[in-house]
Design an enzyme around this catalytic site. Structure first.
Site, mmCIF file in Angstrom:
data_model
loop_
_atom_site.group_PDB
_atom_site.id
_atom_site.type_symbol
_atom_site.label_atom_id
_atom_site.label_comp_id
_atom_site.label_asym_id
_atom_site.label_seq_id
_atom_site.Cartn_x
_atom_site.Cartn_y
_atom_site.Cartn_z
ATOM 1 N N LYS A 208 0.852 -1.201 0.000
ATOM 2 C CA LYS A 208 0.000 0.000 0.000
ATOM 3 C C LYS A 208 0.885 1.248 0.000
ATOM 4 C CE LYS A 208 -0.271 -0.457 5.000
ATOM 5 N NZ LYS A 208 -1.009 -1.021 6.113
ATOM 6 N N TYR B 288 13.635 31.864 4.573
ATOM 7 C CA TYR B 288 12.411 32.585 4.932
ATOM 8 C C TYR B 288 12.358 32.899 6.423
ATOM 9 C CZ TYR B 288 10.395 31.442 0.373
ATOM 10 O OH TYR B 288 10.140 31.355 -0.960
HETATM 11 C C1 LIG Z 1 -0.282 -1.761 7.005
HETATM 12 C C2 LIG Z 1 -0.820 -2.990 7.561
HETATM 13 C C3 LIG Z 1 0.023 -4.052 7.955
HETATM 14 C C4 LIG Z 1 1.530 -3.953 7.978
HETATM 15 O O1 LIG Z 1 1.959 -3.269 9.120
HETATM 16 P P1 LIG Z 1 3.509 -3.013 9.421
HETATM 17 O O2 LIG Z 1 3.513 -2.412 10.753
HETATM 18 O O3 LIG Z 1 3.972 -2.080 8.363
HETATM 19 O O4 LIG Z 1 4.163 -4.320 9.363
HETATM 20 C C5 LIG Z 1 -0.555 -5.236 8.341
HETATM 21 N N1 LIG Z 1 -1.908 -5.377 8.369
HETATM 22 C C6 LIG Z 1 -2.736 -4.380 8.025
HETATM 23 C C7 LIG Z 1 -4.198 -4.604 8.079
HETATM 24 C C8 LIG Z 1 -2.233 -3.147 7.620
HETATM 25 O O5 LIG Z 1 -3.064 -2.163 7.298
#
Ligand SMILES: *Cc1c(COP(=O)(O)O)cnc(C)c1O
Length: 822
Positions: free
Chosen positions: A492, A717
């Site tokens: 993601k 700035y």
């Molecule tokens: C993002 C996510 C993960 C992974 O989490 P990490 O802490 O990056 O390992 C696992 N499960 C779900 C449902 C997530 O949204």
């Protein structure tokens, strides 16, 4: 290629037993990767067992492709139908047998073999020494950083009878490995580059690490080392006889004492031998690490008897260029593989293999120069042609005289240019559209100009993704799990900023089982770029139902209402859809709660079109010790809910609960699958295994200008920056629009320039930031490292009160991602 081996000889070398059909031919190739077999009838395929897979699984397919000779574990059951088709050599351990074959092949090579090890610089020393020596000799060397238990045997198989010297690097990750590498390589001359200070997983102490590495030279006639690293000096000098050692030092009292005079862009390196004879070389570097590496190179070349002018001629050709195999965005949606620094046969093979693992593109194009100093051209180009054929290239552009021989093999696909200039004059970048282009050429052809022409303009800032580190981290998590536990990887948010398509593609070749994205669009984009793994969508919306169906994405269903909507959609369209149920055990974000379970039961009966592929929950505090009790509560709650749901289902869904932190903290709850996220990208959020992971992303930019600042003058700035005593500042080509957080303003953040910390001065601007470089040798055009090796994401995130996740995912889309193998 090997010196041809009969079965009888192979049995003798490996101590194996033979089964199956008689094999009367000779073996001249060894393969370990089913996709890489070139001359099947002369290949011995070695079925290696790894954490992920057993190479033996590919044997039926390979038999179909014409491979008839296999090296297998004795406990692997040979299928009856294959027994008539192929010959099987059974051994206790196929990796050890592969190493025994390598040791045998190595024993046939009577010319000098140089073994190189150490913490840093082994690949570069090997590459540079290869370049310098090739002024006078034909050189064999390990491709890239093929330095492991399997990489070294493959490197040895690349040594040919016509080579006059061979360079092999050796790398280890734990005690016990070096002795095996030594047995295979038996280096005549050793080079110990240096020892890093980092604590490494696999060694009890730095002393043990040095001791283990030195085993490579147990039988070497000579060993080159730098006396200035005290722990190295101590062990080397107590373990080896004086006559076997060649030392160098910046001080007197060494076989070579070195002094350096730095000039604008080069240095004069003076070596004085103990007999007071001196040599002065000019080298095109001024930084400490390069000077250390080049000193090893020069002393090794002198020791091997190369004459002074040839060494200097070789040094003149070196450039501090990138010698990594790099994947970059090209023009018109093409992808470029940049291998402009390496072209011998072994390197070409590695590059072609990397090419074959990339996402499908319209056509595969190879731009290749003459291979220099590689022995007999008739033989070499026959082998190149074989490689081109087996990797199915569509178009070949050759530059040089010798490479023209390929025309004979590919009259319809080959074009030739006598020189790089003539190629550049004719090259029309628009001729390539959505192609995969490999550019590989020997140093004198200066193919970086070809790459420049074909690549997207990269503005000062790039995010470099180390694919080897990604593999390393993936395997670290894999090792915490049972072999049968599936691995879902979260890609993601553009794969945590790393670039979803390339990372997903790499995960696909590494053997991930599932991918997960946040929104349907992200899944669609992965499908359009050729990703075939199952993809879970965490947060689908009703508007995207058509896309889910069209692109075979598997939505998460998190409420009874959503179940109904999706169920009706599936019924109306007469579809089966795979879905995943999110069970809320404490996040209170999305998900079914205990109180929904009765309703869920009815829905499951009403909508059999929705097939529940998995049930999962998400831990809210797996990274922190203080939430241990709550995590355990969540896991109990989850087990209870899942048991109730399983009781209603006529089939068994997958169950999963652990994210990266959960995998290291609660491996007993790995269940059917885990969901790896941030850990893959090199951040171990629990802090328990910090040293075990490798940083994957390095964000880099360059210095646009250096200014001298008078006392009291202000910077940026709102006049927030000042150096009371005055000093020197550098303006960098990165700002908050690239994702460099504005909270790093006014000294909260720092970057690395020439390996030194340069604090932010004043406020971060939209496209630029100023840093204090007083006391640092900084010039316009120099590189500045924002995050990555040597500058920890966790520490930086802490400084501005956020988490590494935010820093990674904020890197803006305008920052180009480049991917490399080191
Ligand atoms: C993002 C996510 C993960 C992974 O989490 P990490 O802490 O990056 O390992 C696992 N499960 C779900 C449902 C997530 O949204």
């Amino acid at each position: 290629m090997l010196s041809p081996l009969t079965i009888a000889r192979l049995l003798e070398i490996t101590g194996g037993k033979v089964q199956g059909r008689d094999f009367s031919g000779q073996i001249s190739h060894v393969g370990i990767d089913s996709r890489q077999v070139i001359q099947p009838d002369q290949t011995l395929f070695v079925a290696l067992r790894g954490a992920k897979a057993d190479g033996a699984a590919y044997i039926p397919v390979l038999v179909e492709e014409g491979v008839t000779c296999f090296l297998v574990h004795w406990d692997w059951k040979i299928p009856a139908e294959l027994e008539r088709e192929a010959t099987f050599i059974q051994v206790e351990d196929t990796r050890a047998a592969l190493q025994a074959i390598a040791a045998y092949e190595r024993s046939l090579f009577a010319k000098p073999l140089v073994g190189i090890t150490g913490s840093n610089g082994k690949t570069i020393v090997k590459e540079w020494l290869g370049q310098v020596l090739s002024q006078s000799y034909t050189v064999a060397k390990s491709p890239k950083s093929y330095n492991s238990q399997v990489g070294v045997p493959l490197s040895i198989f690349g040594i040919q009878p016509y080579h006059q010297v061979a360079l092999l690097e050796a790398g280890i990750s734990k005690t016990g490995e070096m002795a095996k590498l030594e047995q295979m390589t038996h280096p005549d001359l050793g080079i110990f580059t240096n020892i890093g200070s980092a604590h490494e997983e696999g060694f009890a102490s730095r002393e043990e690490k040095i001791r283990e590495k030195l085993l490579l030279f147990a039988h070497s006639k000579l060993l080159i080392y730098c006396r200035d690293q005290e722990p190295v000096r101590e062990q080397v000098e107590s373990q080896f006889d004086r006559e076997r050692l060649i030392s160098w030092s910046a001080r007197p009292a060494a076989d070579f004492s070195i002094s350096v005079k730095k000039q604008e862009s080069l240095s004069k390196l003076m070596l004085m031998k103990s007999d007071l004879s001196t040599f002065t070389f000019q080298v095109p570097f001024t930084d400490t690490a390069s000077l250390e590496n080049i000193t090893h190179v020069i002393i090794a070349a002198l020791t091997l008897g190369q004459d002074f002018p040839a060494i200097q001629a070789g040094l003149d050709q070196l450039k501090p260029v990138d010698m990594r195999l790099t994947l970059k965005p090209g023009l018109s949606d093409s992808l470029l593989i940049d291998d402009t620094y390496n072209n011998d046969l072994a390197g070409l093979k590695v590059a072609l293999e990397f090419m074959s693992q990339q996402r499908p593109k319209r056509s595969k194009v190879l731009i290749l120069s003459d291979l220099l100093q590689q022995g007999l051209p008739e033989k070499i180009y026959t082998e190149v042609a074989e490689l081109i054929r087996s990797y199915g290239l569509d178009q070949i552009i050759g530059v040089g005289k010798e490479v023209k021989r390929l025309e004979y093999y590919f009259p319809d696909r080959f074009e030739n240019y006598p020189s790089t200039e003539l190629l550049l004059a004719a090259l029309d970048p628009d001729a390539f559209q959505n192609d995969l282009i490999l550019v590989t050429g020997a140093r004198p052809f200066a193919f970086e100009r070809v790459v420049n022409r074909l690549q997207q303009r990269i503005h000062g800032t790039t995010l470099e993704i180390n694919l080897n580190a990604l593999t390393h981290n993936f395997n670290f998590y894999k090792r915490q799990l049972k072999p049968e536990t599936k691995m879902m990887v979260m890609v993601k948010a553009f794969a945590y900023g790393g670039g979803a398509a390339e990372i997903a593609n790499h995960l696909q070749t590494m053997g991930a089982d599932y991918l997960a994205v946040a929104f349907s669009d992200e899944g669609v984009s992965l499908r359009k770029q050729g990703i075939r793994l199952p993809i879970l969508v965490l947060n689908p919306v009703e508007e995207s139902f058509d896309l889910l169906r069209e692109y075979q994405l598997e939505p998460v269903v998190f409420s009874p209402e959503f179940f109904k909507k999706l169920g009706s959609y599936a019924q109306n369209h007469d579809l089966q859809l795979s879905i995943h149920l999110d069970l809320d055990t404490g996040m209170h974000r999305l998900g079914f709660e205990q109180s929904h379970l009765d309703e869920l039961k009815d829905l499951i009966v009403t909508f059999p079109e929705l097939k529940i592929a998995s049930l999962y929950t998400h831990l809210v505090g797996a990274d922190e010790e203080e939430h241990e009790e709550f995590s355990r509560f969540q896991l109990r709650e989850f087990m209870e809910m899942k048991t109730k749901i399983e009781a209603i289902l006529p089939y068994k869904p997958l169950v999963h609960a652990l994210n990266s932190a959960g995998i290291v903290r609660y491996p007993e709850f790995q269940l059917d699958m885990v969901r790896l996220g941030i850990g893959l990208y090199g951040v171990e959020v629990t802090g328990k295994y910090d040293a075990a992971l490798k940083p994957v992303s390095t964000l880099k930019t360059s210095i646009s200008q250096v200014k001298t600042l008078a006392p009291g003058a202000t910077v940026g700035y709102s006049r927030k920056g000042q150096l009371p005593e005055g000093g020197k500042i550098a303006t960098l080509a990165i700002g908050y629009a690239d994702g460099y957080d504005r909270r790093f303003s006014q000294g909260k953040g720092y970057v690395l320039i020439q390996g030194q910390k340069a604090p932010v001065i004043g406020n971060v601007c939209m496209d630029m930031v100023m840093v204090d470089v007083s006391g640092i040798e900084a010039r316009a055009g120099d590189e500045a490292v924002i995050y990555g090796e040597g500058i920890s994401l966790k520490e930086l995130a802490d400084r501005i009160g956020t988490i590494p996740y935010e820093l990674l995912t904020n890197i803006s889309a305008r920052v180009k991602r480049v991917y490399y193998l080191d």
